[in-house]
Scaffold this motif. Structure first.
Motif, PDB file in Angstrom:
ATOM      1  N   LEU A  99       0.852  -1.183   0.000  1.00  0.00           N
ATOM      2  CA  LEU A  99       0.000   0.000   0.000  1.00  0.00           C
ATOM      3  C   LEU A  99       0.889   1.235   0.000  1.00  0.00           C
ATOM      4  O   LEU A  99       1.969   1.226   0.613  1.00  0.00           O
ATOM      5  N   LEU A 100       0.451   2.285  -0.669  1.00  0.00           N
ATOM      6  CA  LEU A 100       1.260   3.497  -0.782  1.00  0.00           C
ATOM      7  C   LEU A 100       0.607   4.662  -0.069  1.00  0.00           C
ATOM      8  O   LEU A 100      -0.609   4.861  -0.153  1.00  0.00           O
ATOM      9  N   GLU A 101       1.429   5.434   0.611  1.00  0.00           N
ATOM     10  CA  GLU A 101       0.997   6.682   1.248  1.00  0.00           C
ATOM     11  C   GLU A 101       1.999   7.737   0.771  1.00  0.00           C
ATOM     12  O   GLU A 101       3.091   7.855   1.328  1.00  0.00           O
ATOM     13  N   PRO A 102       1.668   8.532  -0.254  1.00  0.00           N
ATOM     14  CA  PRO A 102       2.655   9.372  -0.929  1.00  0.00           C
ATOM     15  C   PRO A 102       2.740  10.824  -0.470  1.00  0.00           C
ATOM     16  O   PRO A 102       3.384  11.627  -1.143  1.00  0.00           O
ATOM     17  N   ALA A 103       2.133  11.164   0.664  1.00  0.00           N
ATOM     18  CA  ALA A 103       2.046  12.578   1.037  1.00  0.00           C
ATOM     19  C   ALA A 103       2.846  12.962   2.270  1.00  0.00           C
ATOM     20  O   ALA A 103       3.078  14.151   2.507  1.00  0.00           O
ATOM     21  N   THR A 112       0.358   8.956  11.040  1.00  0.00           N
ATOM     22  CA  THR A 112      -1.056   9.309  10.988  1.00  0.00           C
ATOM     23  C   THR A 112      -1.670   9.009   9.620  1.00  0.00           C
ATOM     24  O   THR A 112      -2.804   8.502   9.537  1.00  0.00           O
ATOM     25  N   LEU A 113      -0.941   9.273   8.558  1.00  0.00           N
ATOM     26  CA  LEU A 113      -1.487   9.018   7.227  1.00  0.00           C
ATOM     27  C   LEU A 113      -1.493   7.526   6.899  1.00  0.00           C
ATOM     28  O   LEU A 113      -2.418   7.032   6.242  1.00  0.00           O
ATOM     29  N   SER A 114      -0.484   6.795   7.360  1.00  0.00           N
ATOM     30  CA  SER A 114      -0.480   5.346   7.142  1.00  0.00           C
ATOM     31  C   SER A 114      -1.596   4.673   7.932  1.00  0.00           C
ATOM     32  O   SER A 114      -2.194   3.687   7.469  1.00  0.00           O
ATOM     33  N   ARG A 115      -1.870   5.187   9.090  1.00  0.00           N
ATOM     34  CA  ARG A 115      -2.994   4.662   9.883  1.00  0.00           C
ATOM     35  C   ARG A 115      -4.297   4.777   9.093  1.00  0.00           C
ATOM     36  O   ARG A 115      -5.113   3.856   9.058  1.00  0.00           O
ATOM     37  N   ARG A 116      -4.462   5.900   8.424  1.00  0.00           N
ATOM     38  CA  ARG A 116      -5.660   6.113   7.612  1.00  0.00           C
ATOM     39  C   ARG A 116      -5.700   5.133   6.430  1.00  0.00           C
ATOM     40  O   ARG A 116      -6.760   4.579   6.119  1.00  0.00           O
ATOM     41  N   VAL A 117      -4.556   4.934   5.785  1.00  0.00           N
ATOM     42  CA  VAL A 117      -4.492   4.009   4.650  1.00  0.00           C
ATOM     43  C   VAL A 117      -4.889   2.595   5.076  1.00  0.00           C
ATOM     44  O   VAL A 117      -5.664   1.912   4.394  1.00  0.00           O
TER      45      VAL A 117
END
Length: 225
Positions: A99-103, A112-117
């Motif tokens: 899974l990608l979190e590019p921000a 926090t953003l990976s948690r959302r992903v």
């Protein structure tokens, strides 16, 4: 040594760097986790380690997190997440496990953003493997404890010593400056509400102050040192 000099660290400086290196690594025993977050950086070896840990069965899915790279942006023109994810797939991780979190722009956003992903992907997480550069383990742990306190973090990185790591990066001075900057954040960020506080032994403080005085300041943030 003064600001702006590009010479490599000397004997005492390298010994001080080793003190920081040993403190910043946590040495968690490897164990299976519900998922992993792979922290983007300039070191593509982090993606290699993530793929190795996946193949060993230590997690079923990983979020590769990170936006533009500040150290060597030319190495990751599409950003850290895309570059690391592509490397992991090349090394055998299936697309459904990547899974990608590019921000994310910093470690707090990595979490926090990976948690959302992971939530959007329907992945329940009680234990989380944090895959990072070796000297980022303690900072990643402290950030996760604040940003995602419900999970049990397990830190993982390449099993390598400082000498071999610096040789692999190819720039010993950069490695020392990163060590100094990372320790500064471990010390300062709890005061700013970015991470939980951790005890820093006097000998680590002393080594850090000597390296700052010697001019290893390239990755310090604007905080009292």
């Amino acid at each position: 040594m003064t600001d702006g000099q590009e010479s490599a660290p000397g004997g005492r400086q390298w010994a001080d760097a080793r003190v920081l290196w040993e403190y910043l690594r946590l040495g968690h025993p490897a164990r299976r986790c519900d998922a992993a977050v792979v922290l983007g950086s300039h070191d593509l070896g982090v993606a290699d380690r993530a793929a190795q840990l996946y193949r060993a069965g230590l997690f079923p899915v990983a979020v590769f997190s990170g936006g533009a790279n500040r150290t060597w942006p030319e190495r990751f023109p599409e950003g850290e997440a895309a570059g690391f994810g592509a490397r992991a797939r090349m090394l055998g991780m299936p697309a459904e496990a990547v899974l990608l979190e590019p921000a994310a722009r910093h470690t707090g956003e990595n979490l926090t953003l990976s948690r959302r992903v992971l939530a959007e992907a329907g992945v329940p997480v009680r234990s989380l493997m944090l895959v990072s550069m070796p000297y980022m383990e303690r900072r990643a742990y402290a950030t996760c404890r604040l940003r995602w306190p419900e999970v049990e973090p397990v830190c993982a990185s390449a099993p390598v010593g400082l000498d071999a790591y610096a040789a692999g990066i190819g720039d010993p001075r950069l490695v020392v400056e990163k060590l100094v900057g990372t320790l500064q954040r471990v010390i300062e960020y709890p005061r700013r509400g970015f991470a939980v506080e951790q005890q820093v032994p006097d000998r680590v403080h002393q080594a850090y102050r000597r390296l700052v005085a010697d001019g290893f300041r390239g990755w310090l943030v604007g905080a009292r040192v």
